[in-house]
Design an enzyme around this catalytic site. Structure first.
Site, PDB file in Angstrom:
ATOM      1  N   GLU A 110       4.000  -5.225  11.965  1.00 40.84           N
ATOM      2  CA  GLU A 110       3.152  -4.153  12.251  1.00 40.84           C
ATOM      3  C   GLU A 110       1.820  -4.685  11.041  1.00 40.84           C
ATOM      4  O   GLU A 110       2.159  -4.859   9.826  1.00 40.84           O
ATOM      5  CB  GLU A 110       3.724  -2.904  11.133  1.00 40.84           C
ATOM      6  CG  GLU A 110       4.880  -2.145  11.949  1.00 40.84           C
ATOM      7  CD  GLU A 110       4.077  -1.582  13.322  1.00 40.84           C
ATOM      8  OE1 GLU A 110       4.560  -1.338  14.364  1.00 40.84           O
ATOM      9  OE2 GLU A 110       2.907  -1.258  12.850  1.00 40.84           O
ATOM     10  N   GLU A 158       7.878   0.669  15.236  1.00 35.52           N
ATOM     11  CA  GLU A 158       8.832   1.283  14.346  1.00 35.52           C
ATOM     12  C   GLU A 158       9.000   2.739  14.519  1.00 35.52           C
ATOM     13  O   GLU A 158       8.259   3.341  15.692  1.00 35.52           O
ATOM     14  CB  GLU A 158       8.052   1.468  12.970  1.00 35.52           C
ATOM     15  CG  GLU A 158       7.366   0.002  12.334  1.00 35.52           C
ATOM     16  CD  GLU A 158       8.204  -0.549  11.424  1.00 35.52           C
ATOM     17  OE1 GLU A 158       7.686  -1.579  10.383  1.00 35.52           O
ATOM     18  OE2 GLU A 158       9.392  -0.315  11.292  1.00 35.52           O
ATOM     19  N   CYS A 213      -3.299   1.618   6.273  1.00 38.46           N
ATOM     20  CA  CYS A 213      -3.639   0.805   7.606  1.00 38.46           C
ATOM     21  C   CYS A 213      -4.166   1.842   8.529  1.00 38.46           C
ATOM     22  O   CYS A 213      -4.862   1.328   9.780  1.00 38.46           O
ATOM     23  CB  CYS A 213      -2.831  -0.012   8.215  1.00 38.46           C
ATOM     24  SG  CYS A 213      -1.278   0.942   8.341  1.00 38.46           S
ATOM     25  N   THR A 216      -1.035 -12.850   7.892  1.00 39.65           N
ATOM     26  CA  THR A 216       0.509 -13.277   7.514  1.00 39.65           C
ATOM     27  C   THR A 216       1.405 -13.066   8.671  1.00 39.65           C
ATOM     28  O   THR A 216       2.189 -13.808   9.064  1.00 39.65           O
ATOM     29  CB  THR A 216       1.011 -12.222   6.303  1.00 39.65           C
ATOM     30  OG1 THR A 216      -0.009 -12.327   5.421  1.00 39.65           O
ATOM     31  CG2 THR A 216       2.290 -12.647   5.749  1.00 39.65           C
ATOM     32  N   ASN A 219       0.720  -1.344  -0.047  1.00 39.53           N
ATOM     33  CA  ASN A 219      -0.014  -0.184   0.068  1.00 39.53           C
ATOM     34  C   ASN A 219       0.861   1.336  -0.135  1.00 39.53           C
ATOM     35  O   ASN A 219       0.516   2.252  -0.663  1.00 39.53           O
ATOM     36  CB  ASN A 219      -1.010  -0.104   1.200  1.00 39.53           C
ATOM     37  CG  ASN A 219      -0.417  -0.088   2.443  1.00 39.53           C
ATOM     38  OD1 ASN A 219       0.565  -0.719   2.722  1.00 39.53           O
ATOM     39  ND2 ASN A 219      -0.728   0.748   3.501  1.00 39.53           N
ATOM     40  N   GLY A 237       2.304  -5.987   7.069  1.00 40.52           N
ATOM     41  CA  GLY A 237       1.569  -6.582   6.317  1.00 40.52           C
ATOM     42  C   GLY A 237       0.177  -6.961   7.115  1.00 40.52           C
ATOM     43  O   GLY A 237      -0.193  -6.451   8.043  1.00 40.52           O
TER      44      GLY A 237
HETATM   45  O1  TXE Z   1      -0.226  -7.826   3.074  1.00 46.94           O
HETATM   46  P1  TXE Z   1       0.357  -9.380   2.943  1.00 46.94           P
HETATM   47  P2  TXE Z   1      -0.618  -7.073   1.863  1.00 46.94           P
HETATM   48  C1  TXE Z   1      -1.711  -4.350   6.123  1.00 46.94           C
HETATM   49  C2  TXE Z   1      -3.031  -3.995   5.692  1.00 46.94           C
HETATM   50  C3  TXE Z   1      -3.375  -5.030   5.019  1.00 46.94           C
HETATM   51  C4  TXE Z   1      -2.325  -5.690   4.380  1.00 46.94           C
HETATM   52  C5  TXE Z   1      -2.119  -5.272   3.170  1.00 46.94           C
HETATM   53  O2  TXE Z   1      -3.913  -3.576   6.969  1.00 46.94           O
HETATM   54  O3  TXE Z   1      -4.055  -5.992   5.747  1.00 46.94           O
HETATM   55  O4  TXE Z   1      -1.216  -5.184   5.457  1.00 46.94           O
HETATM   56  O5  TXE Z   1      -0.750  -5.747   2.542  1.00 46.94           O
HETATM   57  C6  TXE Z   1       4.715 -10.966   2.438  1.00 46.94           C
HETATM   58  N1  TXE Z   1       6.070 -15.066   5.133  1.00 46.94           N
HETATM   59  N2  TXE Z   1      -0.953  -3.440   6.617  1.00 46.94           N
HETATM   60  O6  TXE Z   1      -1.632  -7.634   1.250  1.00 46.94           O
HETATM   61  O7  TXE Z   1      -0.300 -10.276   1.968  1.00 46.94           O
HETATM   62  C7  TXE Z   1       4.124 -10.390   1.155  1.00 46.94           C
HETATM   63  O8  TXE Z   1       4.875 -11.040  -0.037  1.00 46.94           O
HETATM   64  C8  TXE Z   1       6.617 -13.891   4.766  1.00 46.94           C
HETATM   65  C9  TXE Z   1      -0.342  -2.783   7.931  1.00 46.94           C
HETATM   66  O9  TXE Z   1       0.862  -6.788   1.135  1.00 46.94           O
HETATM   67  O10 TXE Z   1       0.377  -9.576   4.378  1.00 46.94           O
HETATM   68  C10 TXE Z   1       4.438  -8.835   1.254  1.00 46.94           C
HETATM   69  O11 TXE Z   1       5.621  -8.615   0.650  1.00 46.94           O
HETATM   70  N3  TXE Z   1       6.184 -12.824   3.989  1.00 46.94           N
HETATM   71  C11 TXE Z   1       0.525  -1.823   8.167  1.00 46.94           C
HETATM   72  C12 TXE Z   1       3.980  -8.672   2.618  1.00 46.94           C
HETATM   73  O12 TXE Z   1       4.362 -10.108   3.324  1.00 46.94           O
HETATM   74  C13 TXE Z   1       4.949 -12.946   3.509  1.00 46.94           C
HETATM   75  C14 TXE Z   1       0.643  -1.081   7.049  1.00 46.94           C
HETATM   76  C15 TXE Z   1       2.742  -8.185   3.104  1.00 46.94           C
HETATM   77  O13 TXE Z   1       1.829  -9.102   2.264  1.00 46.94           O
HETATM   78  C16 TXE Z   1       4.189 -14.281   3.629  1.00 46.94           C
HETATM   79  C17 TXE Z   1       0.381  -1.482   5.475  1.00 46.94           C
HETATM   80  C18 TXE Z   1       4.750 -15.409   4.608  1.00 46.94           C
HETATM   81  N4  TXE Z   1       4.097 -16.523   4.841  1.00 46.94           N
HETATM   82  C19 TXE Z   1      -0.242  -2.517   5.521  1.00 46.94           C
HETATM   83  N5  TXE Z   1       3.062 -14.154   2.974  1.00 46.94           N
HETATM   84  C20 TXE Z   1       0.838  -1.290   9.419  1.00 46.94           C
HETATM   85  N6  TXE Z   1       0.155  -1.818  10.492  1.00 46.94           N
HETATM   86  O14 TXE Z   1       1.617  -0.205   9.652  1.00 46.94           O
HETATM   87  C21 TXE Z   1       3.219 -12.744   2.316  1.00 46.94           C
HETATM   88  N7  TXE Z   1       4.326 -12.193   2.548  1.00 46.94           N
END
Ligand code: TXE
Length: 486
Positions: free
Chosen positions: A254, A467, A288, A236, A156, A232
Site C-alpha cells: 500500500e 487491504e 495518503c 520503499t 501517518n 508506506g
Molecule cells: O514511509 P516509509 P513513511 C505512504 C505515504 C508516504 C509514506 C509515509 O503516501 O509516502 O507512506 O510514510 C519501513 N524495508 N503511505 O515515511 O519511509 C519504515 O521503517 C522494509 C501510503 O513512514 O516508506 C516504516 O515502518 N521496511 C499508505 C515503513 O517502512 C522499510 C498510507 C514506512 O516507511 C524499509 C500511509 C525497507 N527497506 C502512508 N525502509 C496507503 N497507500 O495506504 C523503510 N521501511
C-alpha cells in the site's frame, strides 16, 4: 546510542516478553509538537528479527489450530483492551505523530479497535468454495494460514494502519512479526502491553522496533517470513519488491498517492466545501487518501477559490492538546523541511500561494515544534512537479477545468492511482467518471467513507494488493484446491 533511562522508553515484545534490543542500541523518539526527545526506542537488527521468527514459528502450530471462534474471542479481547485504555492510546498517538488529540481520539484509535472487532467477526463467517464436476468428482478449496507473516506500517496513521494488517493476519491463524514506523512507535508498544495483559499466547504477536533498513529489510529477507504486508512510500515499496521478488514472497504493498479532487459546478456546494477542507488538511495532509490536487469546473472556480481559502485561513494551527487546534504538528523536522521545500518549488514553477505557505512559530511548550500553515496554491500547470509528486503535507493546489475529458487527463496524469474524489449531482457523469478514473478508490460526493468489507488499495505506483474485506483474508491464507473423484 546506548540505552539511557527515559520515562517513556519502550522495548521489543518478543515471545510474550519485553526485551532490550540485542545490541542494546536505541533511537531517539521525538514529540513533533515540541521538537524534543521524550523517549527511546529499540534500534533493533536482524538478530532481534531472528528471535521473533523463532517465537512466531513456535506459536504457529497451536495458534493455527484454534477454531475461528477461539481466535475471534482473542481479537475481541485485544479490542476491549485498547478500548479500556482509549485515552492513553489517543494521547500517545497525538504525542508521537503531532496530530490533534481529538483526531486521535475520534478517528485513529476507534478505527484501530474496529479493525480488531471487524476481523474477529469476519473470520467466524469465513468460508471457501467447492465445485462439483458431475459424474467426475468434486473440488474444494482449503484456505489455510500461511505461517509466520510480517506487517510493516508508516507513521501517518500509526495504530490504525498497523492493526489493519495484524488483525486479519491473526484472525486467519498466522503468527505475526510487526514493525511500526520508528517515527511513531508508541501506540504499537501500548498494544503489546494489552496483549501481555490479556495473556495472548507467547509468540503469536511479536513487535520489533527499529529502522526500515535494519529491521524492515531483515523481515523482507528472512526466509521463514512467508508473506509481507507493507504500507508506506512508493520508493520503499519498490525496494521491498526488489528484495522479495527472487524469494517468491507474497507481498501486499500500500503505497503513496497524489489524489485528485474533481469538483463540478452542479455539486452540492456546501457539502463539497466542508468536506474538501477535511480531505485537504486532515492529519496535516498526512493521509495518503488526502485530495491534494483540486480541479474546479470554471463557472464556480473563483467562488470556490474565495470560499475555500477563507475557510482554510480560519483553520487553527496549534498545540495538538488544544481542542481548538485543527492543524497539529507535522511528524518530523525532515518532513517539515521537505514540505516547505515543495512550497518553494511551487513558487519557482509559477504557483501563487493564496493561503498559508509559511512555517508557524508557536509560543509556550510548542515554541520548538514543527508546524506549517495549511497552504493553497493556484496557477500551476497540471504536469509540473508540484502537481505530480507526493508532498504528504498540508499543501493543496487548485486549478480550473472546462470539460470532462480535460479533467480526466489531468487526474490520470500522475504515476499514482490511489484515491479520487468527485463532486457532481449528475448520476450518469458520476458513473462515467468513476469508470474512467485510474484509481483504486473513487469517492463520489463524500471522502474517506470506509466500509471494511470493501477492497482497499491503489493501482500504478500506489501499490499492489488490497487491504480490507475478504481480499485481505485471502491475502493471509493459501488457497489449496483438493479434487476427489467419485
Ligand atoms: O514511509 P516509509 P513513511 C505512504 C505515504 C508516504 C509514506 C509515509 O503516501 O509516502 O507512506 O510514510 C519501513 N524495508 N503511505 O515515511 O519511509 C519504515 O521503517 C522494509 C501510503 O513512514 O516508506 C516504516 O515502518 N521496511 C499508505 C515503513 O517502512 C522499510 C498510507 C514506512 O516507511 C524499509 C500511509 C525497507 N527497506 C502512508 N525502509 C496507503 N497507500 O495506504 C523503510 N521501511
Amino acid at each position: 546510542m546506548k540505552g539511557k533511562p527515559y520515562m517513556d522508553s519502550i522495548l521489543n515484545y518478543i515471545d510474550g516478553e519485553f526485551r532490550e534490543p540485542y545490541e542494546s542500541l536505541y533511537l531517539d523518539n521525538y514529540e513533533p509538537a515540541t521538537g524534543t526527545i521524550y523517549g527511546l526506542i529499540p534500534d533493533s537488527d536482524a538478530s532481534d528479527v531472528a528471535s521473533a521468527v523463532v517465537a512466531a514459528k513456535g506459536a504457529f502450530p497451536s495458534w493455527s489450530r484454534l477454531s475461528n471462534d477461539e481466535r475471534c474471542s482473542w481479537l475481541e479481547k485485544i479490542a476491549d483492551g485498547i478500548e479500556n485504555r482509549i485515552d492513553e492510546f489517543a494521547a500517545a498517538e497525538s504525542r508521537d505523530n503531532g496530530k490533534p488529540l481529538h483526531l486521535a481520539k475520534t478517528v485513529d484509535i476507534p478505527r484501530a479497535i474496529s479493525n480488531f472487532r471487524f476481523f474477529a467477526r469476519a473470520i467466524t463467517q469465513w468460508s471457501s468454495e467447492s465445485h462439483q464436476m458431475v459424474d467426475v468428482g468434486i473440488n474444494y478449496t482449503l484456505r489455510q494460514p500461511i505461517g509466520v507473516v510480517g506487517c510493516i506500517s508508516p507513521w501517518n496513521l500509526p495504530l490504525y494502519l498497523l492493526t489493519w494488517k495484524i488483525a486479519p493476519a491473526l484472525a486467519t491463524g498466522n503468527t505475526v512479526i510487526a514493525k511500526p514506523s520508528e517515527v511513531t512507535p508508541y501506540t504499537a508498544f501500548l498494544l503489546s502491553l494489552v496483549c501481555k495483559d490479556i495473556g495472548l499466547p507467547n509468540g503469536v504477536l511479536n513487535l520489533v522496533h527499529g529502522t526500515g533498513p535494519k529491521v524492515g529489510e531483515s523481515m523482507t529477507l528472512h526466509q521463514e517470513i512467508k508473506a509481507l504486508s507493507f504500507t508506506g512510500g512508493s520508493a520503499t515499496g519498490k525496494r521491498i519488491a526488489a528484495v522479495a521478488a527472487p524469494m517468491f514472497k507474497k507481498l501486499s504493498l500500500e503505497l503513496g498517492g497524489k489524489n485528485p479532487n474533481i469538483i463540478f459546478a452542479d455539486c452540492n456546494y456546501e457539502k463539497m466545501l466542508a468536506t474538501t477542507v477535511r480531505s485537504s488538511f486532515s492529519n496535516q495532509g498526512q493521509i495518503c487518501l488526502c485530495g491534494s490536487r483540486i480541479f474546479v469546473e470554471r463557472p464556480i472556480y473563483e467562488k470556490f477559490k474565495h470560499d475555500f481559502s477563507e475557510r482554510v485561513n480560519r483553520l487553527a494551527v496549534g498545540d495538538p492538546l488544544e481542542a481548538s487546534s485543527k492543524i497539529g504538528a507535522v511528524v518530523s523536522l525532515p518532513h517539515m523541511q521537505k514540505v516547505l521545500s515543495y512550497i518553494e518549488l511551487a513558487k519557482s514553477e509559477g504557483g501563487r500561494v493564496i493561503s498559508g505557505g509559511e512555517q508557524v512559530k508557536l509560543t509556550g511548550r510548542c515554541e520548538n515544534g514543527w508546524f506549517i500553515q495549511p497552504t493553497v496554491i493556484e496557477g500551476l500547470d497540471y504536469s509540473c512537479r508540484t502537481n505530480q509528486e507526493e508532498i504528504f503535507g498540508p499543501v493543496v493546489t487548485i486549478m480550473p477545468f472546462d470539460i470532462e475529458e480535460e479533467v480526466l487527463a489531468y487526474a490520470n496524469s500522475t504515476t499514482y492511482g490511489l484515491a479520487a474524489t468527485l463532486w457532481t449531482e449528475n448520476l450518469s457523469r458520476a458513473h462515467r467518471m468513476a469508470e474512467a478514473l485510474e484509481f483504486g478508490i473513487v469517492w463520489i460526493n463524500c471522502w474517506m467513507v470506509r466500509d471494511l468489507r470493501t477492497p482497499f488499495g491503489g493501482v500504478k505506483s500506489s501499490g499492489v494488493g488490497r487491504e480490507g474485506g475478504v481480499e485481505v483474508l485471502r491475502f493471509f491464507t493459501e488457497a489449496k484446491n483438493v479434487c476427489i473423484s467419485y
